[in-house]
Motif scaffolding. Structure first.
Motif, PDB file in Angstrom:
ATOM      1  N   GLY A 139      20.767  -0.004  68.690  1.00 41.62           N
ATOM      2  CA  GLY A 139      19.877   0.932  69.356  1.00 41.62           C
ATOM      3  C   GLY A 139      20.603   2.205  69.738  1.00 41.62           C
ATOM      4  N   ASP A 140      20.166   2.794  70.827  1.00 39.27           N
ATOM      5  CA  ASP A 140      20.666   4.064  71.335  1.00 39.27           C
ATOM      6  C   ASP A 140      22.195   4.051  71.457  1.00 39.27           C
ATOM      7  N   PRO A 141      22.875   5.076  70.885  1.00 34.91           N
ATOM      8  CA  PRO A 141      24.338   5.134  71.001  1.00 34.91           C
ATOM      9  C   PRO A 141      24.831   5.177  72.441  1.00 34.91           C
ATOM     10  N   ALA A 142      23.986   5.647  73.360  1.00 30.84           N
ATOM     11  CA  ALA A 142      24.393   5.654  74.759  1.00 30.84           C
ATOM     12  C   ALA A 142      24.517   4.235  75.304  1.00 30.84           C
ATOM     13  N   TRP A 143      23.833   3.304  74.672  1.00 27.05           N
ATOM     14  CA  TRP A 143      23.848   1.898  75.093  1.00 27.05           C
ATOM     15  C   TRP A 143      24.769   1.079  74.199  1.00 27.05           C
ATOM     16  N   PHE A 144      24.612   1.249  72.877  1.00 29.58           N
ATOM     17  CA  PHE A 144      25.477   0.588  71.901  1.00 29.58           C
ATOM     18  C   PHE A 144      26.510   1.615  71.448  1.00 29.58           C
ATOM     19  N   GLY A 145      27.540   1.811  72.271  1.00 32.03           N
ATOM     20  CA  GLY A 145      28.501   2.882  72.047  1.00 32.03           C
ATOM     21  C   GLY A 145      29.665   2.501  71.149  1.00 32.03           C
ATOM     22  N   ASP A 146      30.707   3.308  71.214  1.00 34.37           N
ATOM     23  CA  ASP A 146      31.852   3.163  70.307  1.00 34.37           C
ATOM     24  C   ASP A 146      32.535   1.810  70.462  1.00 34.37           C
ATOM     25  N   GLU A 147      32.629   1.315  71.698  1.00 33.11           N
ATOM     26  CA  GLU A 147      33.294   0.030  71.918  1.00 33.11           C
ATOM     27  C   GLU A 147      32.530  -1.101  71.230  1.00 33.11           C
ATOM     28  N   VAL A 148      31.192  -1.054  71.310  1.00 34.88           N
ATOM     29  CA  VAL A 148      30.368  -2.056  70.633  1.00 34.88           C
ATOM     30  C   VAL A 148      30.549  -1.962  69.122  1.00 34.88           C
ATOM     31  N   VAL A 149      30.495  -0.743  68.613  1.00 35.04           N
ATOM     32  CA  VAL A 149      30.642  -0.538  67.167  1.00 35.04           C
ATOM     33  C   VAL A 149      31.974  -1.086  66.678  1.00 35.04           C
ATOM     34  N   GLU A 150      33.048  -0.806  67.410  1.00 40.59           N
ATOM     35  CA  GLU A 150      34.369  -1.270  66.988  1.00 40.59           C
ATOM     36  C   GLU A 150      34.447  -2.791  66.992  1.00 40.59           C
ATOM     37  N   SER A 151      33.841  -3.433  67.996  1.00 38.80           N
ATOM     38  CA  SER A 151      33.895  -4.896  68.050  1.00 38.80           C
ATOM     39  C   SER A 151      33.149  -5.512  66.872  1.00 38.80           C
ATOM     40  N   LEU A 152      32.043  -4.889  66.465  1.00 37.19           N
ATOM     41  CA  LEU A 152      31.272  -5.410  65.338  1.00 37.19           C
ATOM     42  C   LEU A 152      31.988  -5.164  64.007  1.00 37.19           C
ATOM     43  N   LYS A 153      32.631  -4.035  63.895  1.00 36.44           N
ATOM     44  CA  LYS A 153      33.422  -3.773  62.687  1.00 36.44           C
ATOM     45  C   LYS A 153      34.564  -4.781  62.555  1.00 36.44           C
ATOM     46  N   GLU A 154      35.210  -5.085  63.677  1.00 29.13           N
ATOM     47  CA  GLU A 154      36.293  -6.073  63.648  1.00 29.13           C
ATOM     48  C   GLU A 154      35.771  -7.451  63.275  1.00 29.13           C
ATOM     49  N   LEU A 155      34.580  -7.794  63.764  1.00 29.52           N
ATOM     50  CA  LEU A 155      33.968  -9.071  63.406  1.00 29.52           C
ATOM     51  C   LEU A 155      33.758  -9.160  61.903  1.00 29.52           C
ATOM     52  N   ALA A 156      33.175  -8.119  61.314  1.00 29.47           N
ATOM     53  CA  ALA A 156      32.903  -8.131  59.876  1.00 29.47           C
ATOM     54  C   ALA A 156      34.189  -8.230  59.063  1.00 29.47           C
ATOM     55  N   THR A 157      35.167  -7.411  59.399  1.00 25.49           N
ATOM     56  CA  THR A 157      36.407  -7.420  58.615  1.00 25.49           C
ATOM     57  C   THR A 157      37.154  -8.742  58.764  1.00 25.49           C
ATOM     58  N   SER A 158      37.020  -9.402  59.922  1.00 26.89           N
ATOM     59  CA  SER A 158      37.676 -10.700  60.101  1.00 26.89           C
ATOM     60  C   SER A 158      37.104 -11.748  59.161  1.00 26.89           C
ATOM     61  N   LEU A 159      35.880 -11.523  58.675  1.00 24.60           N
ATOM     62  CA  LEU A 159      35.246 -12.437  57.716  1.00 24.60           C
ATOM     63  C   LEU A 159      35.350 -11.916  56.283  1.00 24.60           C
ATOM     64  N   GLY A 160      36.173 -10.890  56.083  1.00 16.80           N
ATOM     65  CA  GLY A 160      36.375 -10.335  54.745  1.00 16.80           C
ATOM     66  C   GLY A 160      35.211  -9.520  54.231  1.00 16.80           C
ATOM     67  N   ALA A 161      34.373  -9.007  55.150  1.00 15.93           N
ATOM     68  CA  ALA A 161      33.158  -8.294  54.760  1.00 15.93           C
ATOM     69  C   ALA A 161      33.254  -6.821  55.143  1.00 15.93           C
ATOM     70  N   LYS A 162      32.504  -6.013  54.413  1.00 13.93           N
ATOM     71  CA  LYS A 162      32.364  -4.599  54.734  1.00 13.93           C
ATOM     72  C   LYS A 162      31.410  -4.448  55.916  1.00 13.93           C
TER      73      LYS A 162
END
Length: 339
Positions: free
Chosen positions: A57-80
């Motif tokens: 949703g809104d970047p003010a709510w789902f900000g950079d810290e959230v985005v980084e945690s989700l990117k790390e989750l994906a890469t930990s599973l070998g996914a883009k």
């Protein structure tokens, strides 16, 4: 295989805990809900995950810290990792279409407010699999109607007469998710709404009308995280499953235990200090917490929180909280419930 995770909602039923942390990022048994969901789906699929797309949703709510945690989750599973935004709350179908560039090939779509335990193989003859759970009160759920071939022929919301006891839990597999995308695009173009929103079910029904084969994948456990009491129940169940699975590191090596008793199953994070405390069973405590002269059971405590002189049971406490059970005048955030 891809995993598409719509998670733009604010989680208002879980307030006050979702006031500062998006609900899918609230930890259950030591891991954010969405992290556990994605990892459990990956285990069921038993195949490489090419991409994981998150619809926020809104970047003010789902900000950079959230985005980084989700990117790390994906890469930990070998996914883009792919990040998309839903700028208006226009329903489940609309949320999926916000990830339109990722809607091709085989994919699982999973809404990030539930956890599962499952062990089954995807039916190779099916165009789609809708994951379900057998329930005792199907009239309270959306359920699937099956034909004599055990194929899904209809989705029925809260049936007044018995249709089946297989409730839809919000996780779907599509052999080619582009077919769903085309149907949802038709719905958007024709402005077909239910309850003022564009719904995934309307796209699924159009696929069924075209003769696509839908089958069920029945999960063993379906655990919701919709409100405080249900989330605590899910936390307890997940701790039990992890202990039965022989999960390591449920109690961090950096925990400082001074004259305290831990009754498993429990998850206790890094740098937690326990002084004259009894912890457990069914307790999750996040990183950098202090529990002093207290008893805590059947509870979930997040990070950087201090608990003193308390007797807690069925409690859910957020981040950066200071609570002293000796005090009668306390200040806790909006939408709090003291029971």
């Amino acid at each position: 295989m891809k995993i598409i995770v719509p998670m733009a909602g604010r989680g208002s039923r879980l307030r006050p805990h979702s006031l500062t942390v998006p609900k899918p990022l609230i930890p259950v048994a030591g891991q954010p809900i969405v992290h556990r969901l994605v990892r459990d789906i990956a285990k069921v699929l038993k195949q490489p995950i090419e991409e994981i797309a998150f619809v926020l949703g809104d970047p003010a709510w789902f900000g950079d810290e959230v985005v980084e945690s989700l990117k790390e989750l994906a890469t930990s599973l070998g996914a883009k990792p792919s990040i998309y935004r839903q700028d208006q709350p226009l329903g489940t179908g609309h949320a999926i279409m916000c990830a339109e560039p990722s809607l091709s090939g085989p994919a699982v779509i999973a809404y990030a407010d539930t956890l599962i335990r499952a062990e089954f193989d995807l039916d190779p003859k099916a165009d789609s699999v809708i994951w379900t759970k057998q329930v005792e009160n199907p009239e309270a759920y959306g359920v699937v109607k099956l034909n004599d071939k055990e194929e899904i022929v209809e989705l029925v919301e809260k049936p007044k007469t018995f249709v089946s006891d297989q409730a839809v839990i919000g996780i779907y597999y599509f052999k080619d998710v582009a077919v769903l995308k085309d149907k949802l695009q038709e719905i958007l173009d024709q402005n077909v709404m239910n309850g003022g929103e564009y719904q995934i079910n309307d796209g699924i029904k159009r696929m069924m009308a075209d003769g696509k084969v839908f089958k069920t994948g029945t999960v063993d456990e379906w655990m919701d995280c919709g409100n405080k009491n249900i989330t605590l129940e899910t936390n307890s169940k997940m701790l039990g499953f992890l202990k039965a699975d022989g999960e390591e590191q449920m109690i961090a090596k950096t925990v400082k235990n001074n004259n305290s008793t831990i009754i498993e199953p429990c998850y206790i994070g890094e740098n937690v200090k326990l002084n004259n405390a009894t912890i457990g069973p069914n307790v999750s405590i996040g990183d950098n917490c202090v529990v002093d002269n207290s008893s805590v059971k059947n509870s979930l405590i997040q990070n950087h929180t201090t608990i003193k002189n308390a007797n807690l049971d069925n409690a859910m406490i957020g981040n950066h909280v200071i609570y002293n059970g000796e005090f009668k005048a306390i200040s806790i955030g909006d939408y709090s419930v003291l029971e």
